[in-house]
Design a protein around this motif. Structure first.
Motif, PDB file in Angstrom:
ATOM      1  N   ALA A 103       0.832  -1.208   0.000  1.00  0.00           N
ATOM      2  CA  ALA A 103       0.000   0.000   0.000  1.00  0.00           C
ATOM      3  C   ALA A 103       0.866   1.257   0.000  1.00  0.00           C
ATOM      4  O   ALA A 103       0.601   2.203  -0.741  1.00  0.00           O
ATOM      5  CB  ALA A 103      -0.932  -0.005   1.210  1.00  0.00           C
ATOM      6  N   GLN A 104       1.913   1.247   0.817  1.00  0.00           N
ATOM      7  CA  GLN A 104       2.794   2.420   0.879  1.00  0.00           C
ATOM      8  C   GLN A 104       3.542   2.622  -0.427  1.00  0.00           C
ATOM      9  O   GLN A 104       3.710   3.741  -0.893  1.00  0.00           O
ATOM     10  CB  GLN A 104       3.786   2.279   2.043  1.00  0.00           C
ATOM     11  CG  GLN A 104       4.566   3.553   2.313  1.00  0.00           C
ATOM     12  CD  GLN A 104       3.663   4.712   2.676  1.00  0.00           C
ATOM     13  OE1 GLN A 104       2.893   4.624   3.626  1.00  0.00           O
ATOM     14  NE2 GLN A 104       3.734   5.795   1.927  1.00  0.00           N
ATOM     15  N   ARG A 105       3.968   1.523  -1.054  1.00  0.00           N
ATOM     16  CA  ARG A 105       4.673   1.617  -2.342  1.00  0.00           C
ATOM     17  C   ARG A 105       3.774   2.247  -3.401  1.00  0.00           C
ATOM     18  O   ARG A 105       4.187   3.153  -4.137  1.00  0.00           O
ATOM     19  CB  ARG A 105       5.138   0.229  -2.781  1.00  0.00           C
ATOM     20  CG  ARG A 105       5.909   0.207  -4.090  1.00  0.00           C
ATOM     21  CD  ARG A 105       6.353  -1.205  -4.455  1.00  0.00           C
ATOM     22  NE  ARG A 105       5.243  -2.098  -4.735  1.00  0.00           N
ATOM     23  CZ  ARG A 105       4.635  -2.190  -5.924  1.00  0.00           C
ATOM     24  NH1 ARG A 105       5.034  -1.447  -6.927  1.00  0.00           N
ATOM     25  NH2 ARG A 105       3.642  -3.038  -6.094  1.00  0.00           N
ATOM     26  N   LEU A 106       2.538   1.777  -3.471  1.00  0.00           N
ATOM     27  CA  LEU A 106       1.596   2.317  -4.454  1.00  0.00           C
ATOM     28  C   LEU A 106       1.236   3.767  -4.125  1.00  0.00           C
ATOM     29  O   LEU A 106       1.131   4.615  -5.022  1.00  0.00           O
ATOM     30  CB  LEU A 106       0.346   1.456  -4.504  1.00  0.00           C
ATOM     31  CG  LEU A 106       0.562   0.028  -5.013  1.00  0.00           C
ATOM     32  CD1 LEU A 106      -0.704  -0.799  -4.821  1.00  0.00           C
ATOM     33  CD2 LEU A 106       1.007   0.025  -6.461  1.00  0.00           C
ATOM     34  N   SER A 107       1.056   4.056  -2.853  1.00  0.00           N
ATOM     35  CA  SER A 107       0.764   5.417  -2.426  1.00  0.00           C
ATOM     36  C   SER A 107       1.889   6.369  -2.821  1.00  0.00           C
ATOM     37  O   SER A 107       1.639   7.469  -3.320  1.00  0.00           O
ATOM     38  CB  SER A 107       0.556   5.451  -0.904  1.00  0.00           C
ATOM     39  OG  SER A 107       0.409   6.772  -0.458  1.00  0.00           O
ATOM     40  N   ASP A 108       3.126   5.934  -2.626  1.00  0.00           N
ATOM     41  CA  ASP A 108       4.279   6.762  -2.990  1.00  0.00           C
ATOM     42  C   ASP A 108       4.294   7.069  -4.482  1.00  0.00           C
ATOM     43  O   ASP A 108       4.612   8.197  -4.888  1.00  0.00           O
ATOM     44  CB  ASP A 108       5.585   6.080  -2.587  1.00  0.00           C
ATOM     45  CG  ASP A 108       5.787   6.023  -1.083  1.00  0.00           C
ATOM     46  OD1 ASP A 108       5.074   6.738  -0.337  1.00  0.00           O
ATOM     47  OD2 ASP A 108       6.672   5.256  -0.643  1.00  0.00           O
ATOM     48  N   LYS A 109       3.943   6.068  -5.304  1.00  0.00           N
ATOM     49  CA  LYS A 109       3.914   6.283  -6.760  1.00  0.00           C
ATOM     50  C   LYS A 109       2.876   7.342  -7.138  1.00  0.00           C
ATOM     51  O   LYS A 109       3.139   8.220  -7.958  1.00  0.00           O
ATOM     52  CB  LYS A 109       3.608   4.985  -7.503  1.00  0.00           C
ATOM     53  CG  LYS A 109       4.628   3.902  -7.312  1.00  0.00           C
ATOM     54  CD  LYS A 109       5.928   4.237  -7.986  1.00  0.00           C
ATOM     55  CE  LYS A 109       6.889   3.063  -7.842  1.00  0.00           C
ATOM     56  NZ  LYS A 109       8.232   3.397  -8.267  1.00  0.00           N
ATOM     57  N   LEU A 110       1.698   7.252  -6.526  1.00  0.00           N
ATOM     58  CA  LEU A 110       0.654   8.239  -6.820  1.00  0.00           C
ATOM     59  C   LEU A 110       1.033   9.615  -6.291  1.00  0.00           C
ATOM     60  O   LEU A 110       0.814  10.632  -6.963  1.00  0.00           O
ATOM     61  CB  LEU A 110      -0.687   7.789  -6.231  1.00  0.00           C
ATOM     62  CG  LEU A 110      -1.327   6.577  -6.901  1.00  0.00           C
ATOM     63  CD1 LEU A 110      -2.582   6.167  -6.138  1.00  0.00           C
ATOM     64  CD2 LEU A 110      -1.657   6.865  -8.357  1.00  0.00           C
TER      65      LEU A 110
END
Length: 85
Positions: free
Chosen positions: A34-41
């Motif tokens: 979740a944090q990885r995807l959040s960082d990308k966005l």
């Protein structure tokens, strides 16, 4: 323009205009994912909130909702498609 005083989460965007509710665009299988995807966005300028699904599960066992403003949902989904998520 009419200002909507029923803001969610004290969301006050530029110009005082309400930009919509937070909606779930993806479910991640761990806090790390979740944090990885959040960082990308976030790198693309999208506001993101992470919310654990279960209250009695560890971070590793829990699922997480990735939430964005409804006004940014389409753009967030396009970013996911472009990046292959």
């Amino acid at each position: 323009d009419i200002i909507n005083n029923n803001r969610l989460d004290n969301n006050q965007p530029k110009g005082g205009r309400f930009m919509g509710a937070w909606i779930v665009i993806h479910m991640a299988r761990s806090q790390r994912e979740a944090q990885r995807l959040s960082d990308k966005l976030t790198d693309e300028g999208i506001l993101v909130k992470l919310k654990p699904v279960y209250k009695n599960k560890s971070e590793q066992e829990n699922y997480y909702e990735l939430m964005v403003l409804s006004s940014e949902a389409e753009e967030a989904r396009e970013i996911f498609l472009e990046k292959g998520f």
